[in-house]
Design a protein around this motif. Structure first.
Motif, PDB file in Angstrom:
ATOM      1  N   ASN A  60       0.812  -1.210   0.000  1.00  0.00           N
ATOM      2  CA  ASN A  60       0.000   0.000   0.000  1.00  0.00           C
ATOM      3  C   ASN A  60       0.851   1.267   0.000  1.00  0.00           C
ATOM      4  O   ASN A  60       0.378   2.334  -0.386  1.00  0.00           O
ATOM      5  CB  ASN A  60      -0.932   0.006   1.200  1.00  0.00           C
ATOM      6  CG  ASN A  60      -1.863  -1.180   1.158  1.00  0.00           C
ATOM      7  OD1 ASN A  60      -1.576  -2.208   1.750  1.00  0.00           O
ATOM      8  ND2 ASN A  60      -2.943  -1.076   0.415  1.00  0.00           N
ATOM      9  N   GLY A  74       2.486   6.102  -2.343  1.00  0.00           N
ATOM     10  CA  GLY A  74       1.415   5.610  -1.493  1.00  0.00           C
ATOM     11  C   GLY A  74       1.334   6.211  -0.100  1.00  0.00           C
ATOM     12  O   GLY A  74       0.467   5.835   0.682  1.00  0.00           O
ATOM     13  N   TRP A 126      -2.433   0.562   7.848  1.00  0.00           N
ATOM     14  CA  TRP A 126      -1.246  -0.288   7.711  1.00  0.00           C
ATOM     15  C   TRP A 126      -1.088  -1.174   8.935  1.00  0.00           C
ATOM     16  O   TRP A 126      -1.193  -0.715  10.072  1.00  0.00           O
ATOM     17  CB  TRP A 126       0.004   0.560   7.535  1.00  0.00           C
ATOM     18  CG  TRP A 126      -0.001   1.385   6.298  1.00  0.00           C
ATOM     19  CD1 TRP A 126      -0.536   1.067   5.085  1.00  0.00           C
ATOM     20  CD2 TRP A 126       0.557   2.686   6.142  1.00  0.00           C
ATOM     21  NE1 TRP A 126      -0.342   2.080   4.191  1.00  0.00           N
ATOM     22  CE2 TRP A 126       0.328   3.089   4.810  1.00  0.00           C
ATOM     23  CE3 TRP A 126       1.233   3.543   6.998  1.00  0.00           C
ATOM     24  CZ2 TRP A 126       0.747   4.313   4.318  1.00  0.00           C
ATOM     25  CZ3 TRP A 126       1.647   4.759   6.506  1.00  0.00           C
ATOM     26  CH2 TRP A 126       1.409   5.136   5.174  1.00  0.00           C
ATOM     27  N   TYR A 180       1.768  -2.652   4.394  1.00  0.00           N
ATOM     28  CA  TYR A 180       0.623  -3.416   3.924  1.00  0.00           C
ATOM     29  C   TYR A 180      -0.546  -3.281   4.894  1.00  0.00           C
ATOM     30  O   TYR A 180      -0.343  -3.159   6.096  1.00  0.00           O
ATOM     31  CB  TYR A 180       0.978  -4.906   3.839  1.00  0.00           C
ATOM     32  CG  TYR A 180       2.039  -5.234   2.833  1.00  0.00           C
ATOM     33  CD1 TYR A 180       1.694  -5.671   1.559  1.00  0.00           C
ATOM     34  CD2 TYR A 180       3.389  -5.111   3.143  1.00  0.00           C
ATOM     35  CE1 TYR A 180       2.662  -5.983   0.625  1.00  0.00           C
ATOM     36  CE2 TYR A 180       4.361  -5.417   2.208  1.00  0.00           C
ATOM     37  CZ  TYR A 180       3.995  -5.852   0.950  1.00  0.00           C
ATOM     38  OH  TYR A 180       4.963  -6.153   0.027  1.00  0.00           O
ATOM     39  N   THR A 181      -1.750  -3.353   4.346  1.00  0.00           N
ATOM     40  CA  THR A 181      -2.952  -3.481   5.167  1.00  0.00           C
ATOM     41  C   THR A 181      -3.258  -4.968   5.302  1.00  0.00           C
ATOM     42  O   THR A 181      -2.618  -5.803   4.665  1.00  0.00           O
ATOM     43  CB  THR A 181      -4.155  -2.778   4.501  1.00  0.00           C
ATOM     44  OG1 THR A 181      -4.415  -3.415   3.258  1.00  0.00           O
ATOM     45  CG2 THR A 181      -3.888  -1.293   4.292  1.00  0.00           C
ATOM     46  N   HIS A 220      -3.839  -6.853   2.022  1.00  0.00           N
ATOM     47  CA  HIS A 220      -2.702  -7.120   1.128  1.00  0.00           C
ATOM     48  C   HIS A 220      -1.474  -7.518   1.935  1.00  0.00           C
ATOM     49  O   HIS A 220      -0.503  -6.785   1.981  1.00  0.00           O
ATOM     50  CB  HIS A 220      -2.381  -5.886   0.291  1.00  0.00           C
ATOM     51  CG  HIS A 220      -3.482  -5.491  -0.620  1.00  0.00           C
ATOM     52  ND1 HIS A 220      -4.133  -4.303  -0.503  1.00  0.00           N
ATOM     53  CD2 HIS A 220      -4.059  -6.131  -1.653  1.00  0.00           C
ATOM     54  CE1 HIS A 220      -5.069  -4.221  -1.432  1.00  0.00           C
ATOM     55  NE2 HIS A 220      -5.047  -5.334  -2.137  1.00  0.00           N
TER      56      HIS A 220
END
Length: 159
Positions: A53, A74, A131, A153-154, A157
């Motif tokens: 992300n 991002g 995140w 990343y979240t 993902h």
């Protein structure tokens, strides 16, 4: 249950996505004169290839005591300023740990923020972005450490 052919197809698609991303980045490197533009483009391509992300490419001084965010994609506006505030408070940057150890690190961002008040300047921004996981990889050129690539990343993902 996923069949072997489904897993092979997914791996092939991932590899194709990474090859395409690096080809686009190489094209930018060949045509752009600005290191900032090239590294921003590389960070964008990492987002595509890795499904991260946010991505930052950070160069570290030879002595390892100063950090410059050189390429990014991002991140919300103001992120770098808040991260620098946390650094000024003495927050232990995970990316510098990876740089010094020459080993990639994967860490839960939420638990890190909650366990150390020095990260407070940008904790809310990280929470709002959603995140949860940070991955940072040392960048090594000809056996010399030059910096780190960090991806966030979240839950949707994971790396």
């Amino acid at each position: 249950m996923t069949s072997t052919s489904d897993a092979d197809e997914a791996a092939s698609l991932t590899q194709d996505r990474m090859i395409a991303a690096f080809a686009r980045a190489a094209s930018t490197i060949a045509w752009e004169g600005s290191l900032q533009v090239v590294l921003d483009k590389l960070a964008e391509e990492v987002l595509i290839a890795s499904r991260a992300n946010a991505c930052a490419i950070t160069l570290v001084s030879r002595f390892g005591n100063s950090v410059d965010l050189v390429g990014a994609a991002g991140y919300p506006a103001g992120y770098l300023d808040r991260a620098n505030e946390a650094l000024a408070l003495g927050a232990p940057l995970i990316s510098l740990q990876a740089y010094r150890s020459r080993v990639h690190i994967t860490q839960n961002v939420v638990s890190t923020l909650e366990s150390d008040a020095r990260f407070e300047p940008y904790a809310e921004m990280v929470r709002e972005a959603g995140w949860t996981t940070l991955v940072t990889v040392p960048l090594i050129v000809r056996e010399e450490r030059v910096g780190v690539l960090t991806a966030l990343y979240t839950d949707e993902h994971e790396p």
